[in-house]
Scaffold this motif. Structure first.
Motif, PDB file in Angstrom:
ATOM      1  N   LYS A 152      25.099  31.366  72.542  1.00 23.45           N
ATOM      2  CA  LYS A 152      24.133  30.301  72.259  1.00 23.45           C
ATOM      3  C   LYS A 152      24.829  29.055  71.699  1.00 23.45           C
ATOM      4  O   LYS A 152      24.256  27.964  71.698  1.00 23.45           O
ATOM      5  CB  LYS A 152      23.087  30.786  71.247  1.00 23.45           C
ATOM      6  CG  LYS A 152      22.212  31.921  71.749  1.00 23.45           C
ATOM      7  CD  LYS A 152      21.306  32.431  70.641  1.00 23.45           C
ATOM      8  CE  LYS A 152      20.492  33.649  71.094  1.00 23.45           C
ATOM      9  NZ  LYS A 152      19.658  34.207  69.989  1.00 23.45           N
ATOM     10  N   THR A 153      26.067  29.220  71.215  1.00 28.70           N
ATOM     11  CA  THR A 153      26.805  28.096  70.610  1.00 28.70           C
ATOM     12  C   THR A 153      27.750  27.436  71.604  1.00 28.70           C
ATOM     13  O   THR A 153      28.605  26.639  71.212  1.00 28.70           O
ATOM     14  CB  THR A 153      27.631  28.592  69.395  1.00 28.70           C
ATOM     15  OG1 THR A 153      28.668  29.482  69.857  1.00 28.70           O
ATOM     16  CG2 THR A 153      26.768  29.314  68.388  1.00 28.70           C
ATOM     17  N   LYS A 154      27.596  27.756  72.871  1.00 28.23           N
ATOM     18  CA  LYS A 154      28.525  27.288  73.912  1.00 28.23           C
ATOM     19  C   LYS A 154      28.737  25.778  73.872  1.00 28.23           C
ATOM     20  O   LYS A 154      29.862  25.283  73.980  1.00 28.23           O
ATOM     21  CB  LYS A 154      28.006  27.703  75.285  1.00 28.23           C
ATOM     22  CG  LYS A 154      28.968  27.485  76.438  1.00 28.23           C
ATOM     23  CD  LYS A 154      28.412  28.108  77.719  1.00 28.23           C
ATOM     24  CE  LYS A 154      29.384  27.955  78.876  1.00 28.23           C
ATOM     25  NZ  LYS A 154      28.905  28.624  80.110  1.00 28.23           N
ATOM     26  N   GLU A 155      27.660  25.005  73.715  1.00 29.71           N
ATOM     27  CA  GLU A 155      27.758  23.538  73.748  1.00 29.71           C
ATOM     28  C   GLU A 155      28.360  22.943  72.485  1.00 29.71           C
ATOM     29  O   GLU A 155      28.617  21.746  72.424  1.00 29.71           O
ATOM     30  CB  GLU A 155      26.377  22.926  73.991  1.00 29.71           C
ATOM     31  CG  GLU A 155      25.848  23.069  75.408  1.00 29.71           C
ATOM     32  CD  GLU A 155      25.269  24.462  75.669  1.00 29.71           C
ATOM     33  OE1 GLU A 155      25.126  25.210  74.693  1.00 29.71           O
ATOM     34  OE2 GLU A 155      24.983  24.788  76.834  1.00 29.71           O
ATOM     35  N   THR A 156      28.570  23.739  71.449  1.00 29.67           N
ATOM     36  CA  THR A 156      29.116  23.209  70.194  1.00 29.67           C
ATOM     37  C   THR A 156      30.595  23.526  70.008  1.00 29.67           C
ATOM     38  O   THR A 156      31.194  23.119  69.011  1.00 29.67           O
ATOM     39  CB  THR A 156      28.338  23.771  68.984  1.00 29.67           C
ATOM     40  OG1 THR A 156      28.614  25.171  68.840  1.00 29.67           O
ATOM     41  CG2 THR A 156      26.843  23.567  69.144  1.00 29.67           C
ATOM     42  N   LEU A 157      31.174  24.254  70.951  1.00 31.40           N
ATOM     43  CA  LEU A 157      32.571  24.660  70.815  1.00 31.40           C
ATOM     44  C   LEU A 157      33.536  23.503  71.069  1.00 31.40           C
ATOM     45  O   LEU A 157      33.280  22.630  71.897  1.00 31.40           O
ATOM     46  CB  LEU A 157      32.887  25.789  71.781  1.00 31.40           C
ATOM     47  CG  LEU A 157      32.381  27.183  71.408  1.00 31.40           C
ATOM     48  CD1 LEU A 157      32.770  28.172  72.480  1.00 31.40           C
ATOM     49  CD2 LEU A 157      32.926  27.619  70.061  1.00 31.40           C
ATOM     50  N   LEU A 158      34.653  23.555  70.374  1.00 35.09           N
ATOM     51  CA  LEU A 158      35.730  22.582  70.571  1.00 35.09           C
ATOM     52  C   LEU A 158      36.776  23.211  71.488  1.00 35.09           C
ATOM     53  O   LEU A 158      36.601  24.334  71.966  1.00 35.09           O
ATOM     54  CB  LEU A 158      36.338  22.210  69.218  1.00 35.09           C
ATOM     55  CG  LEU A 158      35.358  21.690  68.164  1.00 35.09           C
ATOM     56  CD1 LEU A 158      36.076  21.462  66.846  1.00 35.09           C
ATOM     57  CD2 LEU A 158      34.669  20.413  68.617  1.00 35.09           C
ATOM     58  N   SER A 159      37.860  22.519  71.695  1.00 37.56           N
ATOM     59  CA  SER A 159      38.936  23.075  72.515  1.00 37.56           C
ATOM     60  C   SER A 159      39.619  24.216  71.770  1.00 37.56           C
ATOM     61  O   SER A 159      39.479  24.352  70.553  1.00 37.56           O
ATOM     62  CB  SER A 159      39.970  21.994  72.825  1.00 37.56           C
ATOM     63  OG  SER A 159      40.668  21.626  71.643  1.00 37.56           O
ATOM     64  N   LEU A 160      40.366  25.022  72.509  1.00 38.89           N
ATOM     65  CA  LEU A 160      41.094  26.130  71.888  1.00 38.89           C
ATOM     66  C   LEU A 160      42.016  25.620  70.796  1.00 38.89           C
ATOM     67  O   LEU A 160      42.099  26.211  69.705  1.00 38.89           O
ATOM     68  CB  LEU A 160      41.900  26.884  72.949  1.00 38.89           C
ATOM     69  CG  LEU A 160      42.845  27.977  72.423  1.00 38.89           C
ATOM     70  CD1 LEU A 160      42.071  29.057  71.680  1.00 38.89           C
ATOM     71  CD2 LEU A 160      43.647  28.593  73.576  1.00 38.89           C
TER      72      LEU A 160
END
Length: 611
Positions: A152-160
């Protein structure tokens, strides 16, 4: 002989400096190396995860499954090492060896989390068909709920690179402020001017005196605690500003696609919606007068017009007609809990006995003990531990029941995979506050007169005031602080004024003065891994009353349903859990109002006794 026992954790490790402790430390380090090597395959593919060819995806999925298997083992060991060290520091905050090891454990855990980050991102970013294949493995299928929730947090992730950097900086970032605060709390020396003479003691012991039956003792302890924290307010202010600043920065970074704010993470971690939170506090606002009435009745019982902050956790005053016992030995307090638990089901009572027999309860009094109470679990053996400072008051029995409730929750989940036992904080209070309610009601049934009922009803009123006034005041304070912190650093005076405002909003005219230093003395505001560690308590209080109400409805079937509910707390959202096991909608006020009705009956009962 009033105080509680010392715990014995030697079943886990003989000592920090032992071959067993070092063996597990080395096992985690070796696992990290393995994970880092395997993760290279995952890391390379993350940027183009949606375009991976079928044959390549099979290789990646197999690697991902192997990483999780290694990580699950290492995570249990890392948590075990940290828990053992934390247990030592809780009893003796001056143990330098444990302090150094705690920093090392935190570094180890951060390193492990950093190594696992590529897989964590893969499980969120990968296409649905790859996740379906990943979950077909016997080991990884236990992650199903966790993966679905984290996606559900997919759109809030940053780069690795950015996610890894945040994890690696945490140990010397916001976690350092948490450590600093805990060190200060364990080292503060309170100069208490008792009626018998001056005595110097730690904050934990001084805080325990706030439950003393003598108002002069309570007042002296409160004054000494305030003076102790007043000397450290600048450091506390800087710590809070820095913790909030860190979180605001992270939120801003994550808001490129979907706006994030300071409540986004707490709500996600508690697996509940903003709609549920808003409904909860709208009902708490409705019940504010119940909490205030509880305090007015407490004041009336003590012959006061208003209570002082030092009176909030005072034991019930004695009736002239029938003096009630104000102190209980640990054995007496434990037996009260065992009997109450057994009334729900014999297995619950047996569990409480086992905790004491195995020396898994820490209740001694010590100058270097850290304040507060908690339950923790050794993941390696899947066994719980209870920590508190027991000094014989009814409040201590309530705390013992509360923490044993937590421990029971952990115990009934011990056969589940670790990933399914990680329940959120709002649901974590279900078993603990249910246990408190059970003990309170059991005591009420045993009481043979109004005089014997009085201290129990008094304690119920104290709970109502805590969860309908004190906890909401903490939430209001923290919410307004975070809103202000978006634009400025707050000064010590700002914090005092904000806390004064929050307390006045909820306590009204029930107190002669407000505790404007509560922001400094309450450790919950300084936990680096958790923000807004307040609303879960009020959620749990009202929810547990709703669960308790099911006892009468379900009769002999209640215990089985209760255990099933507890076991699902780590693999359902709050809304789904309540719908599944109670057939209620917590996004609507009716469920919560049902709990207020139970509280209202308790307050009316106390009023009748006093009249």
């Amino acid at each position: 002989m009033i105080q509680g026992p010392n715990w014995d954790n030697s079943q886990e490790y003989p000592a920090i400096k032992s071959k067993e402790f070092d063996h597990d430390m080395q096992s985690v380090l070796h696992a990290i190396t393995q994970i880092e090597e395997l993760s290279k395959t995952i890391s390379i593919q993350l940027k183009n995860i949606e375009k991976i060819a079928t044959e390549k995806s099979k290789e990646i999925i197999k690697t991902a499954q192997e990483i999780y298997k290694i990580y699950d083992m290492a995570n249990k060991l890392a948590m075990n090492l940290s828990t053992f060290t934390q247990c030592i520091l809780s009893v003796n905050g001056k143990d330098e060896q444990a302090k150094q090891m705690m920093v090392k454990c935190q570094g180890l855990y951060a390193h492990l989390a950093q190594a696992y980050k590529p897989l964590a991102l893969f499980l969120i970013l990968a296409p649905d068909n790859m996740i379906e294949e990943y979950l077909k493995n016997e080991k990884t299928k236990e992650q199903k709920f966790q993966i679905e929730h984290e996606r559900k947090t997919k759109e809030t992730l940053l780069s690795l690179e950015e996610e890894t950097l945040i994890t690696s900086l945490a140990i010397d970032g916001h976690t350092a402020w948490d450590n600093l605060y805990n060190n200060i709390a364990s080292l503060i020396e309170c100069d208490v001017h008792l009626p018998t003479g001056r005595e110097k003691m730690g904050v934990a012991k001084a805080t325990a005196l706030l439950q003393d039956s003598d108002s002069k003792v309570r007042s002296a302890a409160y004054q000494a605690i305030q003076e102790g924290w007043e000397k450290n307010v600048e450091v506390c202010a800087q710590s809070l500003n820095s913790l909030a600043g860190w979180r605001h920065t992270i939120c801003k970074k994550r808001s490129t696609q979907i706006p994030q704010n300071f409540l986004s993470s707490p709500l996600h971690e508690n697996r509940m919606t903003a709609e549920t939170l808003d409904t909860l506090f709208s009902v708490i606002h409705e019940g504010k007068e119940l909490g205030q009435k509880a305090l007015r009745l407490k004041a009336k019982a003590a012959g006061l017009k208003q209570l002082h902050p030092s009176d909030l956790f005072a034991p019930p005053p004695k009736f002239a007609e029938a003096e009630t016992q104000s102190k209980f030995t640990f054995a007496e307090g434990l037996q009260i809990v065992i009997d109450a638990f057994s009334d729900v089901d014999p297995k619950m009572g047996e569990f409480a006995e086992m905790m004491h027999k195995n020396k898994w309860i820490e209740g001694s009094v010590g100058d270097n003990k850290r304040p507060g109470a908690y339950c923790t679990t050794f993941e390696k053996s899947a066994t719980p531990r209870v920590y508190m400072t027991y000094m014989g008051g009814l409040g201590d029995i309530s705390t013992l029941a509360h923490e044993l409730g937590h421990a029971f929750h952990s115990w009934v989940m011990r056969d589940l995979p670790q990933v399914q036992t990680a329940y959120p904080m709002n649901l974590a209070e279900t078993a603990s506050l249910f246990a408190e309610t059970v003990v309170s009601n059991a005591l009420m049934k045993k009481a043979k007169s109004k005089e014997e009922q009085f201290p129990i009803a008094f304690n119920d009123a104290e709970n109502a005031a805590t969860f309908l006034l004190n906890i909401p005041a903490r939430f209001r304070f923290e919410k307004e602080f975070y809103e202000m912190r978006l634009n400025q650093n707050l000064s010590v005076d700002d914090f005092k004024q904000l806390m004064d405002k929050s307390w006045r909003f909820y306590y009204g005219d029930t107190l002669s003065e407000m505790n404007t230093l509560f922001w400094a003395s309450k450790l919950h505001f300084y936990i680096s891994d958790l923000s807004f560690y307040n609303f879960p308590y009020s959620f749990g209080y009202l929810f547990s009353l709703g669960v308790y109400a099911q006892r009468e409805k379900l009769g002999k079937d209640f215990y089985k349903n209760y255990i099933n509910l507890l076991r699902d707390t780590g693999r359902m959202t709050a809304e789904d859990l309540v719908k599944t096991h109670l057939n209620e909608d917590i996004k609507k006020p009716e469920f919560w109002r049902g709990s207020l009705k139970i509280i209202e009956k308790q307050i009316i009962h106390l009023e009748k006794i006093l009249n």
